[in-house]
Design an enzyme around this catalytic site. Structure first.
Site, short mmCIF file in Angstrom:
data_model
loop_
_atom_site.label_atom_id
_atom_site.label_comp_id
_atom_site.label_asym_id
_atom_site.label_seq_id
_atom_site.Cartn_x
_atom_site.Cartn_y
_atom_site.Cartn_z
N HIS A 282 144.63 -13.71 19.87
CA HIS A 282 145.30 -15.00 20.05
C HIS A 282 146.04 -15.44 18.79
O HIS A 282 145.53 -15.37 17.69
CB HIS A 282 144.36 -16.08 20.59
CG HIS A 282 143.20 -16.45 19.71
ND1 HIS A 282 143.29 -17.40 18.72
CD2 HIS A 282 141.92 -16.00 19.67
CE1 HIS A 282 142.12 -17.54 18.13
NE2 HIS A 282 141.27 -16.69 18.68
N ASP A 294 140.37 -15.23 12.44
CA ASP A 294 140.37 -15.80 13.80
C ASP A 294 141.71 -16.46 14.08
O ASP A 294 141.88 -17.63 13.80
CB ASP A 294 139.21 -16.81 13.93
CG ASP A 294 139.02 -17.26 15.35
OD1 ASP A 294 139.61 -16.68 16.27
OD2 ASP A 294 138.26 -18.24 15.54
N GLU A 328 144.09 -20.10 22.55
CA GLU A 328 142.71 -19.73 22.87
C GLU A 328 141.74 -20.81 22.40
O GLU A 328 140.79 -21.15 23.08
CB GLU A 328 142.34 -18.38 22.23
CG GLU A 328 141.00 -17.82 22.67
CD GLU A 328 139.81 -18.29 21.86
OE1 GLU A 328 138.68 -18.15 22.34
OE2 GLU A 328 139.99 -18.84 20.76
N GLU A 329 142.00 -21.34 21.21
CA GLU A 329 141.01 -22.20 20.54
C GLU A 329 140.72 -23.50 21.28
O GLU A 329 139.59 -23.92 21.35
CB GLU A 329 141.45 -22.52 19.10
CG GLU A 329 141.48 -21.31 18.18
CD GLU A 329 140.10 -20.71 17.90
OE1 GLU A 329 139.12 -21.23 18.43
OE2 GLU A 329 140.03 -19.73 17.14
N ASP A 356 139.03 -10.25 18.98
CA ASP A 356 138.90 -11.65 18.57
C ASP A 356 137.50 -11.89 18.01
O ASP A 356 136.82 -12.83 18.39
CB ASP A 356 139.18 -12.58 19.76
CG ASP A 356 139.11 -14.06 19.36
OD1 ASP A 356 139.20 -14.35 18.16
OD2 ASP A 356 138.92 -14.90 20.26
N HIS A 426 136.61 -20.82 11.66
CA HIS A 426 137.07 -22.20 11.85
C HIS A 426 136.94 -23.07 10.59
O HIS A 426 136.91 -24.30 10.69
CB HIS A 426 136.31 -22.90 13.00
CG HIS A 426 136.48 -22.23 14.33
ND1 HIS A 426 135.84 -22.64 15.46
CD2 HIS A 426 137.23 -21.17 14.71
CE1 HIS A 426 136.18 -21.86 16.48
NE2 HIS A 426 137.03 -20.95 16.05
ZN LIG Z 1 139.28 -16.56 18.10
#
Ligand SMILES: [Zn+2]
Length: 469
Positions: A282, A294, A328-329, A356, A426
């Protein structure tokens, strides 16, 4: 001289792939060699991370990433490259969040927090209230309205350290973050603070998506993540003094949906062009770091799969697509849109692989497929042994490819080593310097090898009688 060199290279490649006489061992060896000596994934990631940065859905950076990756795919000489429009949510963080613990009037300790993605703001002057600490929703229910109303609920269940799969540990905790506000507001809480999903003790808050379900706007309470060090501090201070208060201020906001894109490139199959195999990651990321692990890593590895197939002279029988999913998130709109369009067009997706889970050393894959397909995969295990790839298990693939599931196809997820992933996930520490070039390239090669094998041997056809109607 250069022409001569190119001619020799071309000649040796032709020899190499002459009439498919190469063994799978040799083809896979060449794939790894190309990735480790001539890979592009690291350069692409460098640009994506250091020249563009965090790519939250709907942001200017996300649009830059769409343009950049399309441009790079255009350079690869694929058969087709295009953008697939998709409407995505746009949430903005606003100014940097601020928070402190107040143990007694005038005695405060500043702590590190960040708003959860999708959260509402606090009142303009911030929110201060007593705190009630819980480990889970059951404990919250036991406390009930009389103990929770008017307070900030502090969800402080740590990730379970003795689980070898850190994703499993994440899975055991993440409902506090995702559903905490919905649960806490049932009992009249005014805000939510959640311990960051991080196994390490440090000062970094980790964001991530949360939901309000169908709560009316007036009932939505602000939610933020607190660093693991500060979660421990808050917990200790609450034990010493139950009337400790917590203050936080954030001005994040959910705006209207905006137009964005999935980025897609294709090598058209030579024998079965209507059978599609996709690899993807993503393109969007959270905004605190630059989204290198990520999922910048998954994006550039997937792009390199198609380039490596071309570079090693493999002519796929089936159509191979790279799909860079948007959102995606905080919405999965890109993954849903891709599957929706594929269904409309009646495209037969026989295989989908997502990367991912970070750009760390690949260990193998997880699969969502029939027993027949899985047994086929197991028969290939010896081919991966020289590359220390040993993990082949059923269970899970990737969020973006999930909507493509049918009774017969194979969904897969790359499974890298996961021990350090949640140090970065994140958080502001998800940056380019945390990705190792060789580890990233090994992942791209591992993915390419699996794609090569599935293209060559196909997906076993499940007997019609076994299919669910
Ligand atoms: Zn991800």
């Amino acid at each position: 001289m250069r022409i001569l060199k190119s001619a020799i290279l071309l000649f040796s490649l032709l020899l190499f792939f002459n009439a498919g006489s190469q063994t799978d061992e040799n083809v896979i060896k060449e794939i790894y060699k190309q990735s480790l000596t001539n890979g592009k994934s690291y350069d692409w990631l460098n640009y994506l991370s250091n020249q563009i940065g965090g790519r939250l859905s709907g942001s200017l950076n996300a649009e830059k990433a769409v343009a950049y990756t399309k441009e790079e795919l255009d350079k690869l000489g694929l058969d087709k490259v295009w953008l697939q429009p998709v409407m995505v949510p746009k949430w903005v963080r606003g100014f940097k969040e601020y928070a402190f613990i107040e143990s007694e009037k005038g005695k405060t300790t500043t702590v590190n927090i960040c708003a959860l993605g999708g959260s509402v703001a606090t009142p303009a002057l911030g929110l201060k209230a007593h705190v009630v600490e819980v480990k889970n929703f059951e404990e919250l229910e036991t406390l009930g309205k009389e103990n929770v109303e008017g307070k900030i609920v502090f969800f402080n269940r740590p990730m379970q350290a003795d689980l070898i799969s850190t994703f499993q540990a994440y899975g055991g905790c993440v409902n506090q973050r995702y559903k905490g506000a919905v649960e806490a507001s049932k009992y009249g809480a005014v805000g939510v603070i959640v311990r960051s999903m991080n196994l390490r003790l440090d000062d970094l808050p980790h964001t991530g998506s949360m939901t309000y379900d169908d709560l009316p706007v007036s009932k939505r309470i602000p939610s933020a993540a607190i660093s693991t060090n500060d979660a421990d501090l808050l917990s200790t201070m609450l034990k010493l003094n139950k009337s400790t208060k917590f203050y936080f201020k954030q001005n994040c906001k959910q705006l209207k949906d905006v137009l964005s894109y999935n980025v897609i490139g294709q090598i058209t199959g030579s024998e079965f062009p209507n059978e599609y195999m996709i690899v993807g990651g993503h393109l969007d990321s959270w905004d605190l770091g630059d989204g290198s692990h990520d999922d910048g890593a998954g994006v550039v590895q997937s792009m390199d799969v198609l380039r490596l197939l071309k570079e090693t002279g493999i002519k796929p029988k089936r159509s191979i697509r790279v799909v860079l999913f948007m959102n995606e998130e905080n919405g999965l709109r890109g993954g849903k849109k891709y599957a929706e369009v594929a269904k409309q067009k009646g495209e037969n997706h026989v295989f989908a692989l997502e990367s991912d889970a970070g750009g760390f050393t690949s260990r193998g894959f997880s699969f969502d497929c029939s027993d027949a397909s899985f047994n086929q995969v197991l028969s290939w295990q010896p081919l991966f042994k020289p590359y220390l790839i040993h993990y082949f298990e059923k269970g899970g693939s990737g969020a973006d490819v999930g909507p493509l599931k049918t009774n017969t196809n194979v969904l897969a997820g790359l499974r890298p080593d996961s021990q350090r992933y949640f140090d970065h996930h994140h958080a502001s520490s998800d940056t380019f310097d945390a990705v190792n070039k060789r580890e990233l390239e090994l992942g791209a090669a591992t993915m390419t090898a699996l794609v090569y094998l599935f293209d060559k041997y196909g997906v076993p056809v499940t007997k019609k009688s076994q299919l669910k109607k």
